[in-house]
Write an enzyme that holds these catalytic residues in place. Structure first.
Site, mmCIF file in Angstrom:
data_model
loop_
_atom_site.group_PDB
_atom_site.id
_atom_site.type_symbol
_atom_site.label_atom_id
_atom_site.label_comp_id
_atom_site.label_asym_id
_atom_site.label_seq_id
_atom_site.Cartn_x
_atom_site.Cartn_y
_atom_site.Cartn_z
ATOM 1 N N SER A 84 0.866 -1.182 0.000
ATOM 2 C CA SER A 84 0.000 0.000 0.000
ATOM 3 C C SER A 84 0.897 1.224 0.000
ATOM 4 O O SER A 84 1.744 1.385 0.890
ATOM 5 C CB SER A 84 -0.878 -0.008 1.256
ATOM 6 O OG SER A 84 -1.225 1.327 1.570
ATOM 7 N N HIS A 110 -1.534 -1.448 -4.041
ATOM 8 C CA HIS A 110 -2.759 -1.090 -3.307
ATOM 9 C C HIS A 110 -2.742 0.419 -3.078
ATOM 10 O O HIS A 110 -1.817 0.956 -2.455
ATOM 11 C CB HIS A 110 -2.741 -1.874 -1.989
ATOM 12 C CG HIS A 110 -3.891 -1.633 -1.068
ATOM 13 N ND1 HIS A 110 -4.913 -2.544 -0.890
ATOM 14 C CD2 HIS A 110 -4.166 -0.602 -0.232
ATOM 15 C CE1 HIS A 110 -5.762 -2.085 0.010
ATOM 16 N NE2 HIS A 110 -5.338 -0.906 0.431
ATOM 17 N N ASP A 145 -4.604 3.656 -1.558
ATOM 18 C CA ASP A 145 -5.608 4.065 -0.577
ATOM 19 C C ASP A 145 -6.184 5.425 -0.937
ATOM 20 O O ASP A 145 -5.491 6.442 -0.865
ATOM 21 C CB ASP A 145 -4.976 4.105 0.820
ATOM 22 C CG ASP A 145 -4.744 2.703 1.354
ATOM 23 O OD1 ASP A 145 -5.680 1.889 1.275
ATOM 24 O OD2 ASP A 145 -3.630 2.422 1.831
ATOM 25 N N MET A 148 -8.824 8.221 0.012
ATOM 26 C CA MET A 148 -9.584 8.671 1.197
ATOM 27 C C MET A 148 -10.127 10.068 0.954
ATOM 28 O O MET A 148 -9.430 10.919 0.396
ATOM 29 C CB MET A 148 -8.675 8.701 2.419
ATOM 30 C CG MET A 148 -7.994 7.375 2.701
ATOM 31 S SD MET A 148 -7.070 7.468 4.243
ATOM 32 C CE MET A 148 -6.324 5.829 4.257
ATOM 33 N N HIS A 153 -8.394 1.155 -3.354
ATOM 34 C CA HIS A 153 -9.205 0.903 -2.158
ATOM 35 C C HIS A 153 -9.955 2.188 -1.853
ATOM 36 O O HIS A 153 -9.366 3.152 -1.353
ATOM 37 C CB HIS A 153 -8.256 0.472 -1.022
ATOM 38 C CG HIS A 153 -8.940 0.281 0.282
ATOM 39 N ND1 HIS A 153 -8.254 0.184 1.479
ATOM 40 C CD2 HIS A 153 -10.258 0.157 0.605
ATOM 41 C CE1 HIS A 153 -9.120 0.025 2.466
ATOM 42 N NE2 HIS A 153 -10.337 0.014 1.972
ATOM 43 N N MET A 202 -12.014 4.470 0.043
ATOM 44 C CA MET A 202 -12.581 4.798 1.362
ATOM 45 C C MET A 202 -13.241 6.157 1.213
ATOM 46 O O MET A 202 -12.790 7.181 1.743
ATOM 47 C CB MET A 202 -11.454 4.814 2.410
ATOM 48 C CG MET A 202 -10.936 3.406 2.697
ATOM 49 S SD MET A 202 -9.299 3.405 3.456
ATOM 50 C CE MET A 202 -8.281 3.553 1.986
ATOM 51 N N MET A 243 -10.927 -5.496 6.560
ATOM 52 C CA MET A 243 -10.052 -4.505 7.202
ATOM 53 C C MET A 243 -9.640 -5.005 8.588
ATOM 54 O O MET A 243 -10.475 -5.441 9.375
ATOM 55 C CB MET A 243 -10.774 -3.164 7.353
ATOM 56 C CG MET A 243 -10.997 -2.397 6.061
ATOM 57 S SD MET A 243 -9.513 -2.105 5.082
ATOM 58 C CE MET A 243 -8.533 -1.106 6.212
ATOM 59 N N GLY A 271 -8.079 4.769 7.671
ATOM 60 C CA GLY A 271 -7.770 6.197 7.770
ATOM 61 C C GLY A 271 -6.273 6.477 7.711
ATOM 62 O O GLY A 271 -5.859 7.460 7.124
ATOM 63 N N PHE A 272 -5.500 5.581 8.306
ATOM 64 C CA PHE A 272 -4.072 5.866 8.422
ATOM 65 C C PHE A 272 -3.243 4.587 8.316
ATOM 66 O O PHE A 272 -3.702 3.511 8.723
ATOM 67 C CB PHE A 272 -3.774 6.544 9.772
ATOM 68 C CG PHE A 272 -4.532 7.821 9.940
ATOM 69 C CD1 PHE A 272 -4.046 9.022 9.421
ATOM 70 C CD2 PHE A 272 -5.776 7.824 10.574
ATOM 71 C CE1 PHE A 272 -4.778 10.198 9.541
ATOM 72 C CE2 PHE A 272 -6.519 8.998 10.703
ATOM 73 C CZ PHE A 272 -6.013 10.191 10.180
ATOM 74 N N GLY A 299 0.167 2.507 9.642
ATOM 75 C CA GLY A 299 0.913 2.441 10.894
ATOM 76 C C GLY A 299 0.095 2.111 12.131
ATOM 77 O O GLY A 299 0.597 2.240 13.247
ATOM 78 N N ASP A 319 -6.118 -6.076 5.206
ATOM 79 C CA ASP A 319 -5.451 -4.778 5.103
ATOM 80 C C ASP A 319 -5.460 -4.072 6.450
ATOM 81 O O ASP A 319 -6.524 -3.821 7.014
ATOM 82 C CB ASP A 319 -6.221 -3.943 4.057
ATOM 83 C CG ASP A 319 -5.638 -2.558 3.839
ATOM 84 O OD1 ASP A 319 -4.470 -2.335 4.188
ATOM 85 O OD2 ASP A 319 -6.377 -1.715 3.296
ATOM 86 N N GLY A 320 -4.249 -3.763 6.949
ATOM 87 C CA GLY A 320 -4.135 -2.975 8.170
ATOM 88 C C GLY A 320 -3.257 -3.643 9.207
ATOM 89 O O GLY A 320 -3.594 -4.709 9.716
ATOM 90 N N GLY A 321 -2.107 -3.037 9.471
ATOM 91 C CA GLY A 321 -1.234 -3.552 10.527
ATOM 92 C C GLY A 321 -0.596 -4.895 10.218
ATOM 93 O O GLY A 321 -0.151 -5.593 11.137
ATOM 94 N N SER A 335 3.301 0.033 5.985
ATOM 95 C CA SER A 335 4.482 0.269 6.819
ATOM 96 C C SER A 335 5.476 -0.891 6.761
ATOM 97 O O SER A 335 6.683 -0.660 6.636
ATOM 98 C CB SER A 335 4.060 0.493 8.279
ATOM 99 O OG SER A 335 3.057 1.462 8.351
#
Ligand code: DX5
Ligand code: ZN
Length: 216
Positions: free
Chosen positions: A10, A35, A37, A39, A68, A70, A141, A146-147, A149, A174-176, A197
């Site tokens: 991403s 990917h 993002d 927003m 993606h 959002m 998700m 939104g962010f 990290g 997706d996420g972390g 990240s």
């Protein structure tokens, strides 16, 4: 490609002033997809990029681009994203009506583009159960969007297992995502890992991508 493990960096954690080099570096490092993002500061509390930048990204990489979305009213903008060069879009169930998904998904498939249905951590799987069969992939998700990290929310593991029981298409998470939770996510039945990240902040991006791919 169905259910093959795919790694999707991403670009949210990339250096946007050097976006071309950043994308080409993850392409050279073995990424399968990019990917992106998107927003709108409305559905999520952050604003990122839109079709005009995707149009330029399209010129500098051969990799498939997944946008993606959002954003509120994603179907209003779907053609703009496809015309800019997105190969796939994912739309959030929280932003659409089920009937709009049912009418738009076949149109997108007819154009040989792909559509994913995304759901946030608090959203129950029942919200997408009737739509999953119309989607090319489901995006689960593992953070509230939104962010980049943020920390992975482990409650999504049983959700992925439950989804895999009734859905045979691709499942993106997706996420972390890192090399530790990637193992759990892949074992639960997901096959596309989106990570910002863990890949872009790594000293060795090739190693980071390989560690995700081989996490199982
Ligand atoms: C979150 C985005 C994610 C994010 C992932 O709103 O949809 O794609 O960039 O970032 P990491 O991998 O850093 O959690
Ligand atoms: Zn994302």
């Amino acid at each position: 490609m169905k259910n093959k493990i795919l790694i999707a960096p991403s670009i949210l954690a990339a250096d946007f002033a050097r976006l071309k080099e950043e994308i080409q570096s993850v392409e050279a490092a073995g990424a399968d997809l990019i990917h992106i993002d998107v927003m709108d500061g409305n559905f999520v509390p952050n604003i990122t990029i839109g079709p005009c930048i995707i149009k330029d990204i399209r010129k500098i990489t051969k990799l498939p681009l997944i946008s993606h979305l959002m954003i509120a009213n994603p179907f209003k903008y779907a053609d703009d994203f496809f015309n800019a060069g997105s190969d796939a879009i994912s739309v959030h169930i929280e932003t659409i009506k089920a009937d709009d998904f049912k009418s738009n998904a076949p149109k997108i498939k007819n154009k040989k583009r792909k559509i994913g249905i995304a759901l946030n951590p608090p959203t129950d799987l029942s919200a997408i159960k009737d739509l999953a069969s119309l989607a090319d992939f489901v995006l689960v998700m593992s953070v509230n969007p939104g962010f980049a990290g943020q920390s992975f929310i482990p409650d999504v593991i049983p959700k992925i297992k439950e989804l895999r029981k009734f859905y045979s298409g691709d499942i993106e998470v997706d996420g972390g995502i890192n090399d530790k939770n990637a193992k759990l996510v892949l074992e639960a039945g997901a096959n596309i890992l989106a990570a910002a990240s863990f890949i872009f902040k790594a000293n060795d991006r090739k190693d980071a991508i390989e560690r995700l791919r081989n996490a199982k």
